[in-house]
Scaffold this active site. Structure first.
Site, PDB file in Angstrom:
ATOM      1  N   ASP A 125     -27.910  11.950  -9.972  1.00 37.30           N
ATOM      2  CA  ASP A 125     -28.543  11.785 -11.525  1.00 37.30           C
ATOM      3  C   ASP A 125     -27.624  10.794 -12.140  1.00 37.30           C
ATOM      4  O   ASP A 125     -27.636  11.047 -13.582  1.00 37.30           O
ATOM      5  CB  ASP A 125     -28.613  13.159 -12.040  1.00 37.30           C
ATOM      6  CG  ASP A 125     -29.840  13.295 -12.947  1.00 37.30           C
ATOM      7  OD1 ASP A 125     -30.747  12.688 -12.763  1.00 37.30           O
ATOM      8  OD2 ASP A 125     -29.707  14.200 -14.032  1.00 37.30           O
TER       9      ASP A 125
ATOM     10  N   ASN B 225     -31.728  22.482 -11.939  1.00 43.19           N
ATOM     11  CA  ASN B 225     -31.537  21.831 -13.235  1.00 43.19           C
ATOM     12  C   ASN B 225     -32.895  21.305 -13.724  1.00 43.19           C
ATOM     13  O   ASN B 225     -33.830  20.881 -12.960  1.00 43.19           O
ATOM     14  CB  ASN B 225     -30.711  20.669 -13.396  1.00 43.19           C
ATOM     15  CG  ASN B 225     -29.225  21.172 -12.948  1.00 43.19           C
ATOM     16  OD1 ASN B 225     -28.748  20.645 -12.033  1.00 43.19           O
ATOM     17  ND2 ASN B 225     -28.626  21.809 -14.133  1.00 43.19           N
ATOM     18  N   ALA B 226     -33.449  21.532 -15.043  1.00 40.16           N
ATOM     19  CA  ALA B 226     -34.722  21.383 -15.465  1.00 40.16           C
ATOM     20  C   ALA B 226     -35.925  22.011 -14.710  1.00 40.16           C
ATOM     21  O   ALA B 226     -36.735  21.314 -14.481  1.00 40.16           O
ATOM     22  CB  ALA B 226     -35.065  19.648 -15.600  1.00 40.16           C
TER      23      ALA B 226
ATOM     24  N   HIS C 168     -32.999  17.482  -8.112  1.00 41.66           N
ATOM     25  CA  HIS C 168     -32.044  18.597  -8.929  1.00 41.66           C
ATOM     26  C   HIS C 168     -32.234  20.006  -8.846  1.00 41.66           C
ATOM     27  O   HIS C 168     -32.552  20.242 -10.108  1.00 41.66           O
ATOM     28  CB  HIS C 168     -31.301  17.638  -9.825  1.00 41.66           C
ATOM     29  CG  HIS C 168     -32.212  17.201 -11.031  1.00 41.66           C
ATOM     30  ND1 HIS C 168     -33.287  18.123 -11.667  1.00 41.66           N
ATOM     31  CD2 HIS C 168     -32.513  15.999 -11.551  1.00 41.66           C
ATOM     32  CE1 HIS C 168     -33.794  17.519 -12.354  1.00 41.66           C
ATOM     33  NE2 HIS C 168     -33.549  16.090 -12.446  1.00 41.66           N
TER      34      HIS C 168
END
Length: 242
Positions: free
Chosen positions: A135, A82-83, A79
């Site tokens: 996700d 993100n993160a 992803h």
């Protein structure tokens, strides 16, 4: 398919035990998501050398650390955006490394919440290979509107899976909606969106010879879609109607 999110910082002996377990011969495809800056220099080469697909995720790796990891065998990005360390002018981080590499495969959560459409359109202009990921959390495909994750209560509010403090915790997104959002939010042709959802992930996992295309000799996994609303009308898994 085994997806292991981020090795924590661990002792060398523990990591060696992890590598032995993960690289043990099995009939399935193994994908490991890790933070390159949290593991020793021998981990990624050991995993990649054993045929494991290695992806960066939940990571604050710098651009230089990411490039070094890619030279060692890392090819995926879990992803993207993100993160992970954000894209910045003086420290471009893993995002720039992913977008400039023709050998990179990066997952995108196209729900209109996790990543702004403008950033997703930028990613689609990158040199690598976009892959649609969901996700998805337990409410997707079910009736529950709340669940627990890492000891916290997560609820779905206005299409967002979030903690009581508003922090995102996964997504309330299914793959058909991700494809639809590609078309409606990103102005992507449906044929391209379907390729991001099927052909690209199959190729990344080394299964492009049996999955991801409608050809003789391939497994007959098929989805019939309404071409206007892009709604699922029927599915077949290995030729069996769902």
């Amino acid at each position: 398919h085994r997806d292991l999110h981020s090795f924590p910082t661990r002792r060398s002996s523990d990591l060696k035990e992890d590598i032995v377990r993960i690289t043990a011969k099995r009939k399935t495809v193994t994908l490991v998501t890790l933070a390159p800056e949290q593991v020793g220099e021998d981990v990624i080469p050991a995993l990649a050398g054993a045929g494991i697909h290695v992806a960066l995720g939940h990571s604050m790796a710098t651009y230089a650390q990411t490039v070094a990891a890619m030279r060692q065998g890392l090819t995926g990005f879990t992803h993207l955006f993100n993160a992970m360390r954000p894209l910045q002018s003086r420290e471009p981080g893993p995002i720039a490394a992913a977008l400039e590499s023709p050998d990179a495969w990066y997952g995108l959560i196209v729900d209109g919440i996790h990543v702004a459409p403008a950033m997703l359109r930028l990613a689609l202009r990158g040199a690598g290979h976009p892959i649609l990921v969901t996700d998805a959390m337990p409410p997707v495909g079910g009736t529950r509107q709340s669940f627990r994750l890492n000891g916290e209560d997560i609820s779905v509010r206005d299409g967002r899976c979030a903690t009581r403090h508003g922090t995102l915790a996964g997504a309330a997104l299914d793959m058909a909606t991700a494809v639809r959002n590609c078309v409606e939010l990103l102005d992507v042709p449906l044929t391209d969106a379907l390729r991001y959802a099927s052909t690209h992930p199959a190729q990344y996992l080394g299964l492009g010879h049996v999955l991801g295309r409608l050809l003789p000799g391939y497994r007959a996994d098929m989805v019939a879609l309404d071409p206007v609303g892009i709604n699922v009308l029927q599915t077949w898994v290995a030729g069996a109607q769902g």
